[in-house]
Design an enzyme around this catalytic site. Structure first.
Site, PDB file in Angstrom:
ATOM      1  N   GLU A 231       6.701   5.793   7.695  1.00 11.51           N
ATOM      2  CA  GLU A 231       6.406   5.724   9.134  1.00 11.51           C
ATOM      3  C   GLU A 231       6.530   7.083   9.802  1.00 11.51           C
ATOM      4  O   GLU A 231       6.026   7.288  10.907  1.00 11.51           O
ATOM      5  CB  GLU A 231       7.395   4.756   9.806  1.00 11.51           C
ATOM      6  CG  GLU A 231       7.350   3.363   9.230  1.00 11.51           C
ATOM      7  CD  GLU A 231       8.488   2.477   9.715  1.00 11.51           C
ATOM      8  OE1 GLU A 231       8.227   1.324  10.055  1.00 11.51           O
ATOM      9  OE2 GLU A 231       9.649   2.934   9.745  1.00 11.51           O
TER      10      GLU A 231
ATOM     11  N   GLY B 258       0.831  -1.208   0.000  1.00 13.71           N
ATOM     12  CA  GLY B 258       0.000   0.000   0.000  1.00 13.71           C
ATOM     13  C   GLY B 258       0.856   1.246   0.000  1.00 13.71           C
ATOM     14  O   GLY B 258       0.380   2.370  -0.085  1.00 13.71           O
TER      15      GLY B 258
ATOM     16  N   ASN C  76       7.024  10.273  -5.187  1.00 15.16           N
ATOM     17  CA  ASN C  76       5.697  10.447  -5.778  1.00 15.16           C
ATOM     18  C   ASN C  76       4.899  11.296  -4.800  1.00 15.16           C
ATOM     19  O   ASN C  76       4.640  10.876  -3.669  1.00 15.16           O
ATOM     20  CB  ASN C  76       5.009   9.087  -6.005  1.00 15.16           C
ATOM     21  CG  ASN C  76       3.604   9.224  -6.589  1.00 15.16           C
ATOM     22  OD1 ASN C  76       2.794  10.047  -6.144  1.00 15.16           O
ATOM     23  ND2 ASN C  76       3.293   8.436  -7.596  1.00 15.16           N
TER      24      ASN C  76
END
Lengths: 172, 739
Positions: free
Chosen positions: B702, B478, B627
């Site tokens: 994270e 993901g 991105n």
């Protein structure tokens, strides 16, 4: 026991000797329609949302034998990779998913939810009970049965608002 | 077609990158908010996850759980179960595992189904023709036990904590600094056990063909997972293939091989047919991993000007006996804030609870919010605005080691964030702003997560028609791997991204570090960049120029005043580059971290104690952003994870037997849609870190989580005038203080 499920317009006759088969497992394991996901098998996450006779339900919480003759729509009936529905396109554009596992359930839920709003069903967030507007809080409340652990919620809200705007508020 | 012309390029990250190669490329696709290439599959339900697309003849497995906390399994009503409809096998095999492997173990975890270490541990596997038959038979299992649960250790306070010497450190004299300081705080916080709760339950389908095992599972680090599985089964790693094309969320819970992978492989071998095992949600909670509970003592002190003179951070955590992992709570404390007197303590208790493992940002996710909440307390004690207090205490170099920072944008993030959020509108006096029943407060936090690199290899094949194939065993959980690896190859080879196909999630492909510790994109991305660079070298030869003089754009090669189609340059040949990035000295000589700052507005009901997060804003610096869309989503997901940590998430262990009491998604509360407001995110797109890797990109998956809970709890303190030091901040705790 023979059960006829009409899934995405196609009738399927299932010989279900075992009445314990949930609608979710019938779709995934008997009909190989694995777009509908199993997240909790407990009615708690929404990943298995499908539309049965026009209403969204958690397919893990109902047995396949209870749906003889029912019309069922799954994510496979909403749009294919080469021919995506506006809501599916909006989820891609707004990045309304990351891992993608809750996504079919989110899109099924949103599809039915937009229809519920169109029909004037109120929610906890509705001020004027006679005429719900598709505000962001209405979308958030009505989509709160679909958990996304990647937590794309703001993008999901953006995608639904965008798709509803493009289609005049009706289901994608 | 002819054989590929192969070329390799290996780079060890010893020196800072001086080329900044991606900025010199011409395609202009890296960093753009490109849509995920796998998006159409995911939104149409055609992306295939672990428990799908079963081979013909697949049987189904279901684990039997231990109903005791500690002891031995001495027997099982196996014959009775075998006689139940559809049952094919009842398996108790010494190769079965106690708990999943830890990330990167590359060897089997503790094995054997007979000795019980925690309630809910899988002790047998029932396989049947159908899922329903397997489940029914497993639930009819009646194990016999030699029950030693009365000797089990459940409550952390009752255990003797291990104090590994390598995890303690000290410099100066903190006690003395605390005594002599103008202002000091000495506070204890606690955080509960938490659960990853990825949406896709752990699942695997296994089959053997010609002595070779294939497992389609939901895993994050395929290279080490294959080694773990081979070791557990006692076979060569060459005999194992793991497929994880799509992973329905991991957050660390799928870093290591698990019960489902080992169990399915054993059962498929015994039955000589494919076997699928999907853990039930309750099994996911109680038999995979949790994040350890923590107790943390933080001591901070500063002089009259608010300059910090000392920092102490001690953490008490737990795990099963023998596990090497322990939540590295203090990981960011040695380098984040100034102060010449420092003490770090790390203590590990051995408990009979579901094993502890890595959960998104192990360490900083629970350490940074606590030190940052304590920073807020010290700022208040010193009478200094929390933003200003933090800005005064950002060190010039790592104060523990003296090493320079590779890049430190913490101050920039704090300043930009404060401006975007409107920090100047913060209530100056805690508990002073009210809207009817709602108390309003602002809070902020620094956001810190260490940056790491992992050895990774990728293969890039440029085909005669000018399309490219990217291959590595990297996973996309993901996180956007499909997107960023496609973009990097497209950028380097001058191709529109739709002419690049990225294939991931197959342990037969070149090995990457996998998805874990925010290393994946930067590590596998660097290997893709190097592989593509190797191909560029070959193209430059054919164009008769040096590689640095070659421009590749829109499927053409340009050198000097010559421009040719790639297909023309390739002339029917296939160019195949293999790129490898290796860790090197750059990380030893410079302190590397990703940075951020978060700001939050809460409304706290004085009637119900409910906390609403009204606004949440974050600014992040993680080197080159690969991105902009997927990076933003990763930050958004991290911040919402932090809302859960601050307000909702808590595993309840029964104090008598350690049972995982709330082992489902109705009772383990993660944020739902209505819990989450609009989230404002700014990425510092100009940031670069030459010490990180040749792309100058750092981890971002994270980062955003590492501070959110502090921004929220500090906002609650500003709203109510009360400090809350026990997470999560639930209604009962708020009401108790508000009276």
């Amino acid at each position: 026991m023979d059960v006829t499920l009409t899934v995405n317009g196609t009738p399927h006759v299932l010989n279900l000797e075992d009445p314990r088969v949930s609608l979710l497992d019938a779709l995934r394991q008997r009909l190989d329609l694995t777009g509908t996901k199993k997240g909790c098998d407990h009615g708690q996450c929404g990943a298995c949302t499908v539309i049965v006779n026009g209403r969204r339900i958690n397919s893990c919480m109902t047995l396949a034998v209870m749906h003889d003759g029912d019309e069922i729509t799954t994510i496979e009936g909403i749009g294919t990779p080469g021919d995506l529905a506006p809501l599916q396109q909006a989820f891609i554009r707004h990045d309304g998913f990351q891992c993608g596992y809750c996504t079919p359930g989110q899109i099924m839920s949103a599809t039915a939810m937009l229809e519920e709003v169109r029909q004037g069903w109120p929610s906890q967030m509705t001020g004027d009970l006679g005429r719900p507007e598709l505000t962001d809080d209405e979308i958030r409340e009505r989509m709160s049965g679909n958990i996304c652990r990647c937590s794309c919620y703001p993008n999901i809200v953006d995608a639904i608002r965008d798709a509803a705007g493009r289609t005049g508020g009706t289901a994608a | 077609m002819s054989n590929p012309i192969e070329v390799t390029l290996t780079h060890r990250m010893n020196l800072p990158d001086e080329e900044n190669l991606l900025d010199r490329m011409a395609q202009g696709v890296v960093s753009t908010p490109m849509d995920r290439p796998e998006g159409p599959l995911k939104v149409s339900g055609t992306a295939t996850y672990a428990d799908e697309d079963h081979p013909p003849g697949t049987a189904y497995g279901w684990f039997v759980r231990a109903a005791i906390t500690s002891g031995r399994v001495t027997g099982l009503n196996t014959r009775e179960l075998e006689a139940m409809p559809g049952v094919l096998a009842v398996i108790r095999d010494n190769r079965m595992i106690r708990n999943p492997a830890q990330g990167g173990d590359a060897k089997s975890p503790h094995q054997g189904p007979s000795e019980v270490f925690y309630k809910g541990q899988p002790i047998a596997l029932v396989v049947a023709e159908t899922f329903e038959q397997a489940r029914d038979a497993a639930l009819a299992a009646r194990p016999d036990y030699k029950d030693r649960s009365d000797r089990a250790v459940i409550l952390p306070t009752r255990t003797d904590y291990e104090k590994p010497r390598s995890k303690q450190s000290s410099q100066g004299n903190l006690d003395k600094a605390m005594r002599n300081a103008a202002f000091a705080v000495d506070v204890e916080y606690d955080t509960p056990s938490m659960s990853h709760a990825a949406m896709e339950p752990h699942a695997a389908v296994a089959w053997w063909q010609d002595g070779r095992l294939t497992v389609r599972g939901s895993y994050q680090m395929l290279n080490s997972n294959a080694q773990e599985l081979a070791d557990a089964l006692g076979i060569s790693v060459k005999k194992v293939r793991i497929l994880s094309r799509y992973v329905g969320g991991g957050f660390g819970s799928k870093l290591g091989i698990g019960h489902e992978g080992v169990g399915a492989a054993i059962a498929a071998q015994k039955l000589d047919r494919p076997v699928a095992i999907a853990l039930h949600r309750r099994q996911v909670f109680e038999a995979t991993h949790r994040r350890s509970e923590t107790r943390q003592r933080v001591r901070l002190c500063c002089d009259a000007d608010g300059r910090m003179t000392g920092i102490g951070h001690e953490a008490w955590v737990s795990n099963l006996p023998g596990e090497t992992f322990s939540e590295p709570v203090t990981q960011a404390t040695p380098f984040t804030w100034a102060g010449e007197n420092r003490e770090i303590g790390h203590y590990i208790g051995r408990l009979n609870l579901t094993g502890a493992g890595s959960m998104r940002a192990p360490g900083e996710a629970v350490g940074v919010p606590i030190t940052d909440a304590a920073m807020d307390e010290l700022a208040e004690a010193a009478g200094i605005d929390p933003v200003e207090f933090r800005l005064r205490n950002i060190p010039e170099a790592d104060p523990s080691s003296g090493k320079p920072f590779s890049s430190n944008r913490l101050a920039d993030c704090i300043r930009i964030g404060a401006e975007r959020f409107g920090w100047s509108g913060r209530p100056k006096v805690p508990g002073s702003r009210r809207e009817g029943e709602w108390l309003i407060g602002f809070g902020m936090s620094g956001v810190i997560r260490v940056n790491m690199l992992g050895d990774s290899t990728a293969r890039v094949t440029l085909r005669p028609d000018g399309t490219a194939l990217v291959e590595t065993d990297m996973t996309d959980i993901g996180t956007g791997s499909y997107s960023v690896l496609t973009q990097i190859a497209a950028e380097m080879l001058g191709l529109p991204p739709d002419r690049v196909t990225t294939v991931l999630g197959d342990s037969d492909l070149p090995p990457s570090i996998g998805s874990g510790g925010s290393r994946g994109a930067a590590s596998s991305g660097s290997s893709v960049m190097l592989a593509a660079r190797a191909v560029r070298g070959k193209l430059a030869e054919r164009m008769g120029c040096d590689e640095e003089d070659l421009t590749l754009k829109d499927g053409t090669a340009i050198a000097g005043n010559r421009q040719r189609d790639l297909a023309d340059v390739l002339a029917g040949d296939i160019l195949q580059g293999t790129g490898t990035i290796k860790r090197g000295a750059a990380e030893a000589h410079h302190r590397q971290s990703s940075w951020g700052a978060e700001f939050c507005e809460v409304a706290v009901s004085s009637v119900t104690g409910e906390v609403h997060v009204r606004r949440l804003s974050g600014v992040f610096a993680a080197g080159r952003i690969l991105n902009a869309k997927t990076a933003r989503s990763q930050c958004m997901g991290g911040m919402i994870f932090g809302i859960g940590q601050a307000l909702h998430e808590e595993v309840f262990h029964d104090a008598r037997d350690g049972s995982f009491m709330n082992r489902d998604l109705a009772e383990y509360h993660v944020p739902a849609n209505l819990d989450v407001p609009h989230i404002d995110i700014e990425l510092l797109m100009d940031d670069r870190d030459p010490y990180a890797n040749p792309m100058q990109a750092k981890g971002i998956g994270e980062l955003a989580l590492c501070g959110t809970a502090a921004a929220i709890v500090n906002a609650i303190a500003n709203a109510t005038g009360h400090r809350f030091r026990s997470f999560p901040i639930t209604l009962d705790k708020v009401l108790e203080k508000l009276g």
